[in-house]
Design a protein around this motif. Structure first.
Motif, short mmCIF file in Angstrom:
data_model
loop_
_atom_site.label_atom_id
_atom_site.label_comp_id
_atom_site.label_asym_id
_atom_site.label_seq_id
_atom_site.Cartn_x
_atom_site.Cartn_y
_atom_site.Cartn_z
N MET A 87 0.95 -1.39 -0.06
CA MET A 87 0.09 0.11 0.11
C MET A 87 0.79 1.15 -0.06
O MET A 87 1.61 1.53 0.97
CB MET A 87 -0.92 0.00 1.22
N MET A 88 0.86 2.04 -0.99
CA MET A 88 1.69 3.26 -1.24
C MET A 88 0.89 4.33 -0.95
O MET A 88 0.01 4.72 -1.89
CB MET A 88 2.61 3.43 -2.28
N PHE A 89 1.08 5.39 -0.15
CA PHE A 89 0.39 6.75 0.14
C PHE A 89 1.67 7.70 -0.36
O PHE A 89 2.62 7.83 0.21
CB PHE A 89 0.29 6.87 1.46
N THR A 90 0.97 8.36 -1.34
CA THR A 90 1.93 9.59 -1.86
C THR A 90 1.05 10.81 -2.30
O THR A 90 -0.23 10.56 -2.65
CB THR A 90 2.72 8.86 -2.94
N ASP A 91 1.84 11.80 -2.57
CA ASP A 91 1.14 13.06 -3.32
C ASP A 91 1.35 13.22 -4.74
O ASP A 91 0.57 13.99 -5.23
CB ASP A 91 1.62 14.25 -2.49
N GLY A 92 1.96 12.26 -5.06
CA GLY A 92 2.05 12.13 -6.53
C GLY A 92 3.57 12.05 -7.16
O GLY A 92 4.26 12.50 -6.42
N GLY A 93 3.75 11.59 -8.36
CA GLY A 93 5.09 11.34 -8.92
C GLY A 93 5.01 10.83 -10.42
O GLY A 93 3.95 10.48 -10.83
N GLU A 94 6.18 10.93 -11.18
CA GLU A 94 6.05 10.57 -12.55
C GLU A 94 6.69 9.13 -12.73
O GLU A 94 6.64 8.57 -13.65
CB GLU A 94 7.00 11.81 -13.28
N ASP A 95 7.68 8.60 -11.72
CA ASP A 95 8.42 7.36 -12.07
C ASP A 95 7.19 6.21 -11.81
O ASP A 95 6.57 6.21 -10.81
CB ASP A 95 9.51 7.30 -11.09
N ARG A 96 7.25 5.35 -12.76
CA ARG A 96 6.73 4.18 -12.93
C ARG A 96 7.23 3.01 -12.28
O ARG A 96 6.76 2.02 -11.90
CB ARG A 96 6.08 3.79 -14.11
N VAL A 97 8.51 3.31 -11.88
CA VAL A 97 9.39 2.00 -11.68
C VAL A 97 9.14 0.75 -12.07
O VAL A 97 8.91 -0.25 -11.22
CB VAL A 97 9.36 1.92 -9.95
N GLN A 98 8.82 0.77 -13.32
CA GLN A 98 8.51 -0.57 -14.04
C GLN A 98 9.73 -1.77 -14.06
O GLN A 98 9.40 -2.76 -13.63
CB GLN A 98 8.22 -0.53 -15.50
N ASP A 99 10.88 -1.23 -13.94
CA ASP A 99 11.95 -2.12 -13.62
C ASP A 99 12.07 -2.79 -12.27
O ASP A 99 12.13 -3.99 -12.26
CB ASP A 99 13.51 -1.31 -13.87
N VAL A 157 2.18 -10.35 -5.93
CA VAL A 157 1.90 -9.33 -5.02
C VAL A 157 1.00 -8.04 -5.38
O VAL A 157 1.25 -7.56 -6.60
CB VAL A 157 3.28 -8.53 -4.50
N ARG A 158 -0.04 -7.67 -4.96
CA ARG A 158 -0.88 -6.71 -5.12
C ARG A 158 -0.52 -5.56 -4.70
O ARG A 158 0.19 -5.12 -3.75
CB ARG A 158 -2.33 -6.91 -4.69
N VAL A 159 -0.44 -4.33 -5.68
CA VAL A 159 -0.06 -3.08 -5.36
C VAL A 159 -1.41 -1.87 -5.56
O VAL A 159 -1.88 -2.13 -6.37
CB VAL A 159 1.02 -2.59 -6.44
N PHE A 160 -1.47 -1.38 -4.11
CA PHE A 160 -2.37 -0.36 -4.05
C PHE A 160 -2.00 0.89 -3.72
O PHE A 160 -1.04 1.12 -3.01
CB PHE A 160 -3.39 -0.96 -2.96
N THR A 161 -2.26 1.95 -5.07
CA THR A 161 -1.63 3.28 -4.60
C THR A 161 -2.78 3.98 -4.41
O THR A 161 -4.10 4.08 -4.49
CB THR A 161 -1.11 3.68 -5.99
N PHE A 162 -2.41 5.08 -3.44
CA PHE A 162 -3.24 6.21 -2.89
C PHE A 162 -2.66 7.62 -3.04
O PHE A 162 -1.76 7.91 -2.62
CB PHE A 162 -3.44 5.93 -1.36
N THR A 213 -1.58 9.16 -13.56
CA THR A 213 -1.51 8.23 -14.36
C THR A 213 -0.36 7.22 -14.00
O THR A 213 -0.75 5.96 -13.99
CB THR A 213 -1.21 8.69 -15.97
N PRO A 214 0.64 7.62 -13.70
CA PRO A 214 1.82 6.63 -12.99
C PRO A 214 1.06 5.90 -11.99
O PRO A 214 1.46 4.57 -11.97
CB PRO A 214 2.92 7.64 -12.80
N LEU A 215 0.43 6.52 -10.99
CA LEU A 215 -0.01 5.95 -9.82
C LEU A 215 -1.17 4.85 -10.35
O LEU A 215 -1.20 3.75 -9.53
CB LEU A 215 -0.71 6.74 -8.69
N GLN A 216 -1.92 5.12 -11.29
CA GLN A 216 -2.88 4.25 -11.92
C GLN A 216 -2.20 3.13 -12.31
O GLN A 216 -2.78 1.82 -12.06
CB GLN A 216 -3.92 4.80 -12.62
N TRP A 217 -1.19 3.55 -13.23
CA TRP A 217 -0.56 2.38 -14.02
C TRP A 217 0.04 1.53 -12.84
O TRP A 217 -0.30 -0.06 -13.21
CB TRP A 217 0.45 2.96 -14.92
N MET A 218 0.73 2.03 -11.75
CA MET A 218 1.42 0.88 -10.91
C MET A 218 0.17 0.01 -10.34
O MET A 218 0.52 -1.23 -10.13
CB MET A 218 2.01 1.55 -9.88
N ALA A 219 -0.97 0.53 -9.87
CA ALA A 219 -2.00 -0.38 -9.50
C ALA A 219 -2.52 -1.63 -10.52
O ALA A 219 -2.79 -2.46 -10.24
CB ALA A 219 -3.01 0.47 -8.79
#
Length: 1115
Positions: A369-381, A393-398, A408-414
């Motif tokens: 569960m990641m809580f953030t105010d936003g960012g551009e990196d998708r950390v795909q690697d 592992v499920r990823v939930f972004t807030f 968009t990066p946060l949506q993509w991660m989830a």
């Protein structure tokens, strides 16, 4: 430093024992006034005199031998029955299994019906509130706002019902209807809620049918995933004068039923852009997220900026129990924002935590569960390295706060990791968005179908509707409708059904009174937490407390034997073990060394295991056989108050002798209720417990015989006695004479009386003083006579059958016995008169406790370290205090010389007032204010901090709440009583039972003292020189219960050695057919570039106009 000597003989000439020479010389040398410290043989002589006096009083007035003869004469009136532990455990386990099985059948009927009704329901887009008829449980509830003003009620179309009081539910109910509760923050007129109310209305008929099948059913509940609760029978909601924060989806039973166990890592962005309100929202969000976890889950929390680090001392996943979650919450509140954002650091830390297989964990659902105010990196690697292609592992972004970042990066991660994206722009979004992830976790359960329909029983918790302590059986309800025209199986969980079972109903199936005062039944679950135990007594704190998760090893004093017993019970084995262990007294002042037989076996079809603890003297018990009704009437007459003046006052234990007997805390009132009922029914009535009633009447007659044969013929004043008494297993406490009952402070229930239980576990005479805490300053003894109880158990032997059915004792007059104590511990004989002896330097003589009370301190201390008697008159008002409060120096010496052993333990069932809140991270202090150097630095304009400040300013203009800190509040942050840990310290005698002489070395302030155990008692006789100066400082030993300081017990160390446990046997965390396309969508505000630049320059202008720039700074 202390030098000890047990004797002063030839050993004094041995060089290695030269320290004893010093002591021998000191003991033998007379002081300047002709008196010397008493020799060891002298003090042993005093001790024998004290022992003989106590034995004599108890022999004459206690009546142990006479009571034995009475029992022997009356043996035709009772049978001696045997407690067979294996049979008792087997019988009780079967009864509990049967009780729960009935509830399971009702649950299954309810769940099947709910799925059927929802599948048949046709969705209505145009449904209106007036189309729905239901009873709103909150319609008649009045609330007050924090300012004390009454809040205007909402207009409601709720049914108007009439209610009748029901003893089973402890409130007024209506059996013809179910009730509905909708959370305050949910609009009850929404289309979703109205459709939910529409189809769940059909559940009322199922509720009613279930009750017909099983009239003992208590609350039947359907908790919907939409937040609607429908429960039966109907009753008004229990939340007067408070804001209603109840949401069924946050209750322990719902969470347990809606998903499988979880391994969760929470990572929180604390970079410099996260400031003020955003940081506060994150902290509150993490609090609420932790509240969605139960004891079957494991969790860790870390913060990250350019680096990741755990917020607490926990370096790995730990069990999400109350204590660990409390540590997390305290540390989360201390988080501060600084540095830059690096998602890679946060996610790598989280994945490595979840990959650690060397620790205990849930081993089921894994999530970040990641809580953030936003960012551009998708950390795909990072995802490619750790999570793809299996995506275990499920990823939930807030996205937290009001900002204009591209989400968009946060949506993509989830979406790329089978999770979900949520937005938390304000405080109102926290509760709903930190619990909706459960819907995602429920997908594999729904897709598994009937395999996932497993009834689970919760931990013990306090019911929201007033039933007290309950467990709840839960069963998930699935959406069986097809998803659109594709005939794809729906994967949404509809909710959870639950049925309560009170602990009192389970206790009724257990045996108690035939097990004796110190025998008991207990039960634990797979976590080792208690379902039943006499020490399971949580204090009430708030309306909806945390689950009562008391470990078996915390309810008793932990040792290796009990650890092995606990493990065997969790593993589902059946066994028996006879052990030596320590137990606390009922009043938690003493510790006794005892022997107990533990017998245990699993409760089939559940995750519980049942245990029985039995002392050897409770292997047998008495069962009265009073077939002679004339004798019944005769004995019953001794319970009538008109017999008290001649036969002594009778207290009867407040037991449930008959169903219609009204209970009362007042003995006189309870006795009147009992007598009135007995005039209507006979002891053999079917509505009465014949075992309890017959034994009570038998003991009434037997104890009256003790009065006739022993007490009436004795003058209590001759031996300075305030009272004599007897208490029995049958529930009778008889105090003689009648007037002594006015000052009787012991529990009416002998099984709950400390003197009674301790007398059974200890041989000889047990002294008990009134408890005085360290703040007690005393009263005038002339107006308040203080009594000291002395009690001993009565042991009966019928061939090979041994039992202890009663305890007898006397109550000593403190002031008179203090004078007697001085005489017994003196050199005066019966022929001597005080003051006739003469001592001078030429003749010399030893000091004693009477003639030399100004120089010699003499005390009796009990086995808990409490003062019982003293030759010092100014000590009398301190009788009952822990001796370190009276003479810290001497008590420390006794402890350091191994007369006492200390045992520290913790009470995890207390509640405490809240700590003052911290302002860390709170607005407006947490709002980042740039300096002028920042404005002149071109790099600052492109930093995240600048954009964060700008977006906060922008929303501040819109919502007018930038600097309003009072808006940032949630139920998790409320100021209310919370659970806390209290530290307890008890002292008890070590194995030292011989005479001991010691000198406490402190230069010119040194003191001699002698200590000796008194045989057949729980007393220590101590004679010491009175301190001649106060230069010797000694650390005061603490005995009073205190709030455990932070870090005590050390949770950081405890989690590295977790106690043995087992999780649920089933896990549903994966299904190949799961559709993960629904993974959240955002709608973040995105102003144009021109608007952004215009407002940015406006911000610069406003700031510069308040702080004019000096010319030199521009050069």
């Amino acid at each position: 430093m202390a030098f000890s000597a047990q004797t002063c003989g030839a050993s004094c000439i041995v060089p290695a024992l030269c320290s004893q020479i010093i002591l021998c010389l000191v003991l033998s040398a007379p002081a300047a006034d002709g008196y010397s410290f008493p020799q060891q043989y002298t003090m042993q002589y005093w001790a024998r005199r004290l022992e003989q006096e106590i034995d004599g009083v108890m022999r004459i007035f206690g009546g142990v031998d006479q009571l034995k003869r009475i029992y022997d004469e009356k043996k035709s009136l009772f049978d001696v029955r045997e407690n067979v532990p294996e049979k008792i455990v087997e019988k009780v386990a079967e009864d509990i299994e049967s009780l729960l099985a009935k509830k399971v059948q009702a649950l299954k009927r309810l769940a099947d019906a709910a799925e059927k009704f929802q599948k048949a329901h046709r969705w209505q887009d145009n449904i209106k509130e007036e189309d729905i008829e239901y009873y709103d449980s909150k319609a008649e509830t009045e609330y007050e706002d924090p300012d004390g003003e009454e809040i205007e009620k909402e207009k409601s179309n709720s049914l108007k019902l009439e209610f009748t009081e029901d003893a089973n539910f402890k409130t007024k109910v209506n059996y013809s209807y179910a009730a509905v509760q909708i959370p305050t923050d949910i609009y009850k007129g929404s289309t979703v809620i109205l459709n939910e109310l529409n189809w769940t209305d059909a559940l009322e008929d199922v509720f009613v049918e279930n009750r017909k099948e099983d009239p003992s059913l208590l609350w039947q509940v359907f908790g919907s995933a939409t937040g609607v609760t429908r429960f039966y029978p109907a009753t008004p909601w229990r939340m007067p004068n408070k804001i209603d924060l109840y949401d069924v989806r946050r209750r322990p039973w719902y969470i347990q039923g809606a998903s499988s166990p979880k391994d969760m890592v929470i990572i929180v962005d604390v970079s410099g852009s996260v400031s003020g309100l955003t940081l506060k929202l994150m902290k509150t969000s993490v609090h609420d997220m932790l509240n969605t976890l139960s004891d079957d889950d494991y969790v860790n929390v870390a913060s990250f900026n350019q680096n990741a680090q755990p917020v607490s001392c926990f370096k790995h996943l730990v069990q999400a129990n109350i204590r660990n979650k409390k540590v997390f919450k305290e540390k989360v509140d201390l988080m501060e924002a600084q540095g830059t954002t690096d998602y890679k650091a946060g996610f790598e830390y989280a994945f490595e935590q979840l990959q650690n297989s060397n620790i205990t964990r849930a081993n089921c659902n894994k999530m970040i569960m990641m809580f953030t105010d936003g960012g551009e990196d998708r950390v795909q690697d990072v995802f490619e390295k750790y999570n793809w292609p299996n995506k275990t592992v499920r990823v939930f972004t807030f996205s937290v706060g009001q900002h204009n970042y591209d989400v968009t990066p946060l949506q993509w991660m989830a979406c790329a990791n089978k999770g979900y994206y949520f937005e938390i722009p304000s405080i109102g979004a926290i509760r709903i968005n930190t619990q909706e992830y459960l819907d995602v976790l429920g997908r594999p359960m729904v897709l598994a179908g009937n395999k996932a329909k497993q009834v689970q029983w919760t931990n013990v918790y306090r019911d929201a509707l007033g039933l007290g302590l309950v467990i709840t059986g839960t069963l998930p309800v699935f959406n069986l409708t097809e998803d659109g025209s594709s005939e794809r199986k729906n994967q949404l969980i509809l909710g959870v059904v639950g049925i309560d079972v009170t602990l009192n109903d389970i206790k009724k199936l257990t045996q108690r009174y035939n097990l004796g005062a110190n025998g008991y039944i207990f039960a634990i679950d797979l976590n080792g937490y208690l379902l039943l135990h006499p020490n399971l007594r949580p204090q009430e704190g708030g309306e909806f407390q945390e689950p009562v998760t008391l470990d078996f090893l915390d309810a008793e004093l932990e040792d290796e034997n009990k650890e092995e017993i606990r493990r065997s019970m969790i593993d589902g084995f059946k066994d028996q073990r006879y052990i030596k262990t320590l137990v606390k007294s009922q009043d938690e002042r003493y510790i006794d060394k005892v022997y107990r037989t533990y017998t245990w076996a699993p409760i089939k079809s559940t995750n519980y295991s049942l245990g029985l603890v039995l002392p050897h003297y409770n292997t047998y018990y008495i069962q009265a056989i009073l077939n002679d009704q004339i004798l019944q009437v005769k004995y019953f007459e001794y319970l009538l108050p008109n017999s008290f003046e001649s036969e002594g006052h009778v207290f009867i234990a407040p037991r449930e002798y008959c169903k219609d007997l009204s209970q009362s805390d007042n003995n006189t009132e309870f006795l009147e209720n009992f007598i009135a009922l007995m005039e209507k029914v006979t002891p053999d009535s079917k509505q009465c417990d014949n075992f309890l009633l017959h034994n009570l009447i038998l003991d009434t007659g037997i104890t009256q015989q003790l009065v006739e044969r022993v007490w009436k013929d004795q003058d209590l004043n001759t031996y300075s006695l305030l009272a004599v008494f007897v208490a029995t297993d049958g529930g009778i406490t008889r105090v003689f004479p009648n007037k002594a009952a006015e000052d009787w402070e012991e529990d009416r229930e002998p099984f709950n009386a400390s003197f009674y239980r301790r007398s059974l576990d200890n041989k000889g005479h047990i002294f008990k003083t009134p408890y005085r805490d360290f703040n007690y300053r005393g009263l005038e003894l002339e107006n308040n006579t203080v009594g000291i109880l002395v009690s001993t158990a009565v042991e009966l032997n019928f061939g090979e059958r041994h039992l202890k059915p009663a305890v007898v004792g006397v109550k000593l007059d403190l002031e008179a016995w203090a004078e007697k104590f001085k005489v017994l511990a003196s050199n005066r004989t019966e022929r001597d008169q005080l003051g006739t002896r003469r001592c001078d330097p030429s003749t010399g003589c030893e000091m004693d406790c009477e003639a030399n009370y100004k120089d010699l301190l003499c005390v009796l201390i009990d086995d808990g370290g409490f003062l019982v008697l003293s030759n010092q008159e100014d000590y009398w008002f301190q009788v009952g205090k822990f001796f370190s409060e009276v003479d810290a120096h001497l008590m420390s010496a006794l402890y350091n010389n191994s007369f006492f052993t200390r045992k520290e333990s913790y009470d995890f069932q207390s509640v405490c007032a809240p700590e003052p809140p911290s302002n860390t991270g709170g607005a407006p202090r947490g709002v980042y204010v740039p300096t002028m150097a920042d404005f002149l630095n071109l790099a600052w304009w492109t930093s995240a901090a600048a954009w964060s400040l700008f977006q906060q300013f922008l929303y501040g203009l819109t919502y007018n709440s930038w600097f309003q800190t009072e808006d940032v509040a949630a139920d998790s942050m409320e100021s209310k009583e919370t659970s806390c840990i209290m530290k307890q310290t008890q002292y008890y005698f070590s194995t030292v039972d011989y005479t001991y002489n010691t000198i406490i070395d402190c230069g010119n302030c040194s003191r001699l003292f002698h200590a000796q155990r008194l045989a057949r008692t729980n007393l220590l006789f101590v004679v010491a020189e009175k301190p001649i100066c106060s230069q010797c400082e000694s650390t005061k030993l603490l005995q009073a219960e205190i709030k455990a300081p932070p870090g005590d017990p050390n949770q950081c160390e405890l989690v590295d050695k977790p106690r043995y446990r087992k999780g649920p046997h089933i896990c549903f965390d994966y299904n190949a057919t799961e559709d993960t396309s629904d993974c959240g969508r955002g709608a973040s505000f995105r102003p144009s570039l021109s608007i952004l630049l215009s407002l940015q320059f406006l911000l610069l202008y406003l700031t510069a106009s308040r702080h004019p720039l000096p010319l030199v700074s521009c050069l």
